[in-house]
Write a protein that holds these residues in place. Structure first.
Motif, short mmCIF file in Angstrom:
data_model
loop_
_atom_site.label_atom_id
_atom_site.label_comp_id
_atom_site.label_asym_id
_atom_site.label_seq_id
_atom_site.Cartn_x
_atom_site.Cartn_y
_atom_site.Cartn_z
N LYS A 143 -13.30 1.15 2.28
CA LYS A 143 -13.28 -0.25 1.86
C LYS A 143 -12.63 -0.44 0.49
O LYS A 143 -11.68 -1.22 0.34
CB LYS A 143 -14.71 -0.80 1.85
N ASN A 144 -13.12 0.26 -0.53
CA ASN A 144 -12.56 0.11 -1.87
C ASN A 144 -11.12 0.62 -1.93
O ASN A 144 -10.29 0.09 -2.69
CB ASN A 144 -13.42 0.86 -2.89
N LEU B 106 -3.78 -4.26 -4.06
CA LEU B 106 -3.40 -4.58 -5.44
C LEU B 106 -2.12 -3.85 -5.83
O LEU B 106 -1.26 -4.41 -6.53
CB LEU B 106 -4.54 -4.23 -6.40
N VAL B 107 -1.99 -2.59 -5.40
CA VAL B 107 -0.76 -1.83 -5.68
C VAL B 107 0.43 -2.49 -4.99
O VAL B 107 1.52 -2.60 -5.57
CB VAL B 107 -0.91 -0.36 -5.24
N GLY C 257 0.55 -13.43 -4.41
CA GLY C 257 -0.72 -14.15 -4.46
C GLY C 257 -1.60 -13.86 -3.25
O GLY C 257 -2.82 -13.69 -3.38
N ILE C 258 -0.98 -13.77 -2.07
CA ILE C 258 -1.72 -13.48 -0.84
C ILE C 258 -2.35 -12.08 -0.91
O ILE C 258 -3.52 -11.88 -0.55
CB ILE C 258 -0.81 -13.60 0.39
N LEU C 259 -1.58 -11.12 -1.39
CA LEU C 259 -2.07 -9.74 -1.47
C LEU C 259 -3.24 -9.62 -2.45
O LEU C 259 -4.23 -8.94 -2.17
CB LEU C 259 -0.93 -8.80 -1.90
N VAL C 260 -3.14 -10.27 -3.59
CA VAL C 260 -4.24 -10.25 -4.56
C VAL C 260 -5.49 -10.91 -3.98
O VAL C 260 -6.61 -10.40 -4.10
CB VAL C 260 -3.82 -10.95 -5.88
N GLY C 261 -5.29 -12.05 -3.31
CA GLY C 261 -6.42 -12.73 -2.68
C GLY C 261 -7.10 -11.88 -1.63
O GLY C 261 -8.35 -11.81 -1.58
N LEU C 262 -6.31 -11.19 -0.81
CA LEU C 262 -6.88 -10.32 0.22
C LEU C 262 -7.62 -9.14 -0.40
O LEU C 262 -8.67 -8.72 0.11
CB LEU C 262 -5.78 -9.80 1.14
N ALA C 263 -7.09 -8.60 -1.50
CA ALA C 263 -7.75 -7.48 -2.17
C ALA C 263 -9.14 -7.87 -2.63
O ALA C 263 -10.12 -7.12 -2.48
CB ALA C 263 -6.91 -7.01 -3.36
N ILE C 264 -9.26 -9.08 -3.17
CA ILE C 264 -10.57 -9.57 -3.63
C ILE C 264 -11.51 -9.78 -2.45
O ILE C 264 -12.69 -9.41 -2.50
CB ILE C 264 -10.38 -10.88 -4.43
N LEU C 265 -10.98 -10.37 -1.37
CA LEU C 265 -11.82 -10.63 -0.19
C LEU C 265 -12.32 -9.33 0.43
O LEU C 265 -13.49 -9.24 0.83
CB LEU C 265 -11.02 -11.43 0.84
N ILE C 266 -11.44 -8.33 0.53
CA ILE C 266 -11.85 -7.04 1.09
C ILE C 266 -12.93 -6.40 0.22
O ILE C 266 -13.93 -5.87 0.72
CB ILE C 266 -10.63 -6.08 1.22
#
Length: 408
Positions: free
Chosen positions: A76-77, A84-85, A187-196
């Motif tokens: 998960k992490n 983020l990368v 922006g989408i990738l950062v948002g998904l990283a936070i949601l995951i």
């Protein structure tokens, strides 16, 4: 109890499906970028395919480190970190456009590839482990549909932004076209990283879960990952597979242009290949494992690939282009069938085995570059497709014999 277990798997599979969608979007846009950069920077075939080289070579360099990261972070992490990368990589496109630097674009693609390496190393074995092994190809095929749907969307949307309409005489004006799409993607990738990271739906699974108790007795006797011939041969087969997959998907737009098709028309050719792959995935979901085994479908795919490649080389015009697109159908189930066959019996070695398989993705870095070099040296983008035949032949060998080997 079985029904409850399936329900527990549903949410994680949906989340992983979203991640496969993201992976498909950033991966299959490369075919558009190759044609876009070739014109903007006045590149030859070989130089334009540095796009795929920079993107996929990171899989070879980072696969083992990615497995080490996952051992420390868990699935998960690790997935959150990977996103983020990838976001850092897409963000690099902005200064690359401002500086009109092809090399900086390649750095951005390499960085995206690093993130994808971690994401692939986590997500593929996760899907394999999350359910019965005999239906693993079916689950990965579902992931593949999400992946290729995103690829079609990315080629249509990004292609319409980068390749459609009049081309500016100023390369800087052309390169500015990437700024908005890649800012949105960041922006989408950062948002998904936070949601995951915040999600409670992804459960941690143990790599030992994928191997029956009887097989684990065998695993205990082995002390090295290199004692599993089915894995090592699987890595080579996966190298061959990704090579033909990326050649079929990412060269078809340039190939169409070289045959005289307008960019406005050729920009959609990549979606034909991805559409063929989606159809192949759907067929795989229906047929595997009820009507055909994973290895049986793998063998069929390799033979079809050989036949269609030969037809593509000896036919002309749109028929030849269509044959390259049909390779998408031939390639579709090779990936989902390869993974469970190559990881069979690995037990505690599954994560490092997955990392080695991920290194095989470097076929997508090297083989398109080889294809481009051949095309430039012989002056024929069509005859350069001969490079795919030995790759399909090895995949056929793995489907017939290689996956069965349990000792050298």
């Amino acid at each position: 109890m079985s029904s409850n277990k399936n329900n527990n798997y549903l949410v994680p599979l949906i989340i992983i499906g979203i991640l496969f969608f993201v992976m498909g979007f950033v991966t299959w846009v490369n075919g558009t970028l190759i044609t876009f950069f070739k014109k903007a920077f006045s590149l030859d075939n070989t130089s334009s395919y540095l796009v795929t080289f920079a993107f996929f070579i990171s899989y070879t360099l980072m696969a083992i480190p990615a497995s080490m990261v996952l051992k420390k972070t868990g699935f998960k992490n690790g997935m959150s970190l990977a996103l983020l990368v990838m976001a850092a990589g897409t963000l690099i496109f902005i200064p690359a456009a401002e500086l009109a630097s092809y090399n900086l674009f390649l750095v951005g693609l390499f960085t995206i590839g690093i993130g994808l390496t971690v994401l692939q190393t986590a997500s593929n074995p996760y899907v394999t482990i999350l359910g019965p092994r005999e239906s693993a190809a079916q689950r990965i095929s579902i992931m593949g549909i999400a992946n290729k749907t995103a690829g079609i969307i990315s080629q249509v949307v990004v292609g319409s932004l980068l390749l459609a309409g009049a081309t500016s005489v100023d390369p800087k004006d052309e390169l500015d076209k990437v700024v908005i799409p890649y800012l949105v993607l960041t922006g989408i990738l950062v948002g998904l990283a936070i949601l995951i990271r915040m999600s409670k739906g992804l459960v941690e699974v143990s790599e030992e879960e994928e191997t029956p108790v009887a097989s684990q007795v065998v695993v205990v006797e082995k002390t090295s990952i290199f004692q599993f011939p089915n894995l090592i041969l699987g890595v080579i087969a996966l190298f061959c597979y990704v090579g033909v997959e990326v050649i079929a998907g990412d060269t078809i737009i340039n190939y169409g242009v070289s045959l005289g098709f307008a960019e406005e028309e050729a920009r959609l050719f990549g979606t034909y290949t991805l559409g063929g792959m989606m159809f192949g995935y759907i067929l795989g979901i229906v047929l595997i494992p009820k009507y055909v085994t994973q290895q049986g479908y793998l063998l069929f795919s390799a033979i079809l690939g050989i036949f269609v490649t030969i037809v593509a080389i000896f036919s002309t015009g749109f028929t030849s282009v269509l044959c390259i697109a049909v390779l998408g159908f031939a390639n579709a189930v090779i990936w989902p069938a390869l993974w469970p066959l190559a990881l069979s019996g690995l037990g505690k070695f599954t994560k490092i085995g997955s990392a080695l398989l991920i290194m095989g993705i470097s076929g997508g870095a090297i083989m398109p570059l080889v294809y481009g070099g051949i095309a430039d040296s012989i002056g024929s983008t069509q005859n350069a497709y001969w490079v795919m035949l030995p790759l399909y032949l090895f995949i056929m060998y793995f489907g017939l014999f290689g996956h069965k080997k349990r000792s050298w």
